[in-house]
Design an enzyme around this catalytic site. Sequence first.
Site, PDB file in Angstrom:
ATOM      1  N   LYS A 120      39.894  20.028  52.443  1.00 23.53           N
ATOM      2  CA  LYS A 120      39.133  19.003  51.716  1.00 23.53           C
ATOM      3  C   LYS A 120      38.537  17.954  52.673  1.00 23.53           C
ATOM      4  O   LYS A 120      38.911  17.893  53.851  1.00 23.53           O
ATOM      5  CB  LYS A 120      40.054  18.358  50.677  1.00 23.53           C
ATOM      6  CG  LYS A 120      40.549  19.348  49.609  1.00 23.53           C
ATOM      7  CD  LYS A 120      41.286  18.623  48.482  1.00 23.53           C
ATOM      8  CE  LYS A 120      41.804  19.604  47.429  1.00 23.53           C
ATOM      9  NZ  LYS A 120      42.391  18.890  46.256  1.00 23.53           N
ATOM     10  N   TYR A 143      35.942  23.177  39.601  1.00 23.67           N
ATOM     11  CA  TYR A 143      37.096  22.557  38.935  1.00 23.67           C
ATOM     12  C   TYR A 143      36.918  22.483  37.415  1.00 23.67           C
ATOM     13  O   TYR A 143      37.546  21.640  36.765  1.00 23.67           O
ATOM     14  CB  TYR A 143      37.337  21.167  39.509  1.00 23.67           C
ATOM     15  CG  TYR A 143      38.036  21.160  40.859  1.00 23.67           C
ATOM     16  CD1 TYR A 143      39.310  21.710  41.008  1.00 23.67           C
ATOM     17  CD2 TYR A 143      37.441  20.582  41.976  1.00 23.67           C
ATOM     18  CE1 TYR A 143      39.960  21.693  42.234  1.00 23.67           C
ATOM     19  CE2 TYR A 143      38.093  20.562  43.206  1.00 23.67           C
ATOM     20  CZ  TYR A 143      39.365  21.112  43.323  1.00 23.67           C
ATOM     21  OH  TYR A 143      40.014  21.089  44.522  1.00 23.67           O
ATOM     22  N   ASN A 153      44.299  15.094  49.084  1.00 30.58           N
ATOM     23  CA  ASN A 153      45.526  15.843  49.403  1.00 30.58           C
ATOM     24  C   ASN A 153      45.277  17.038  50.338  1.00 30.58           C
ATOM     25  O   ASN A 153      46.022  18.009  50.320  1.00 30.58           O
ATOM     26  CB  ASN A 153      46.268  16.252  48.121  1.00 30.58           C
ATOM     27  CG  ASN A 153      45.534  17.299  47.300  1.00 30.58           C
ATOM     28  OD1 ASN A 153      44.364  17.566  47.539  1.00 30.58           O
ATOM     29  ND2 ASN A 153      46.226  17.890  46.345  1.00 30.58           N
ATOM     30  N   HIS A 157      43.213  22.713  49.072  1.00 30.99           N
ATOM     31  CA  HIS A 157      43.341  23.382  47.777  1.00 30.99           C
ATOM     32  C   HIS A 157      43.739  24.822  48.043  1.00 30.99           C
ATOM     33  O   HIS A 157      43.314  25.407  49.038  1.00 30.99           O
ATOM     34  CB  HIS A 157      42.004  23.371  47.019  1.00 30.99           C
ATOM     35  CG  HIS A 157      41.987  24.310  45.847  1.00 30.99           C
ATOM     36  ND1 HIS A 157      42.497  23.958  44.633  1.00 30.99           N
ATOM     37  CD2 HIS A 157      41.581  25.601  45.744  1.00 30.99           C
ATOM     38  CE1 HIS A 157      42.394  25.004  43.811  1.00 30.99           C
ATOM     39  NE2 HIS A 157      41.835  26.007  44.468  1.00 30.99           N
ATOM     40  N   GLU A 161      37.899  32.302  42.229  1.00 37.03           N
ATOM     41  CA  GLU A 161      37.566  31.255  43.203  1.00 37.03           C
ATOM     42  C   GLU A 161      36.909  31.831  44.459  1.00 37.03           C
ATOM     43  O   GLU A 161      35.985  31.226  45.012  1.00 37.03           O
ATOM     44  CB  GLU A 161      38.822  30.451  43.560  1.00 37.03           C
ATOM     45  CG  GLU A 161      39.293  29.593  42.389  1.00 37.03           C
ATOM     46  CD  GLU A 161      40.521  28.763  42.702  1.00 37.03           C
ATOM     47  OE1 GLU A 161      40.951  28.010  41.821  1.00 37.03           O
ATOM     48  OE2 GLU A 161      41.064  28.854  43.832  1.00 37.03           O
TER      49      GLU A 161
END
Length: 140
Positions: free
Chosen positions: A10, A50, A113, A116, A127
Site C-alpha cells: 500500500k 474494494y 496497514n 493487502h 483479485e
Amino acid sequence: ALERTLSIIKPDAVAKNVIGEIYARFEKAGLKVVAAKMKQLSRKEAEGFYAVHRERPFFNALVEFMISGPVMIQALEGEGAIAKNRDLMGATDPKKAAPGTIRADFADSIDANAVHGSDAAETAAVEIAYFFASTEVSAR
Ligand code: CMP
C-alpha cells in the site's frame, strides 16, 4: 495445494521505501512473485477493488488512502500461498499484529496497514484478474 494470491504493498509502505524488504519476506517464505506492477490507482479502480466494503463506515477513508500514492501489486504463488501470505502480513490492525509480521514492523494504523492480501481462493482469483491479464502472469 499450489495457490496464487493477490498482494498489494500500500501507499504507506511504498513511501517508506520497504518494497524490497517486503519482497524478501515473501521469498524467504517460499512465495514466488509471478506477476507485478507499480500503479497509481484511480478512484474508480480502488472503489471497484474494494466493492465488497462499499457499505462499511471506513470505505471512503480506505479509498482515499489507497489513491494517496502509488501501490505495488503482485500475484504470489506457492504451497498454501493465501494463508502463508496472511501469516506474513499479521492482523489487519497493526496494534494486534504478531511481532515479526509485516504489519507489526511496517504499518502505522488499520488504514495505513502496509499490505493487502486475498482472504480466500475465490477472492484471490477475482483479485488477480482485476489487476492482471492472464498473459501478464507467468505460466507454471
Ligand atoms: P485490507 O486487507 O486491504 O482490506 C480492507 C481494508 O480496510 C483493510 O485492509 C484495512 O486497511 C481497512 N480498514 C479500515 N478500517 C477497518 C476495519 N474496521 N475493519 C477492517 N478493515 C478496515
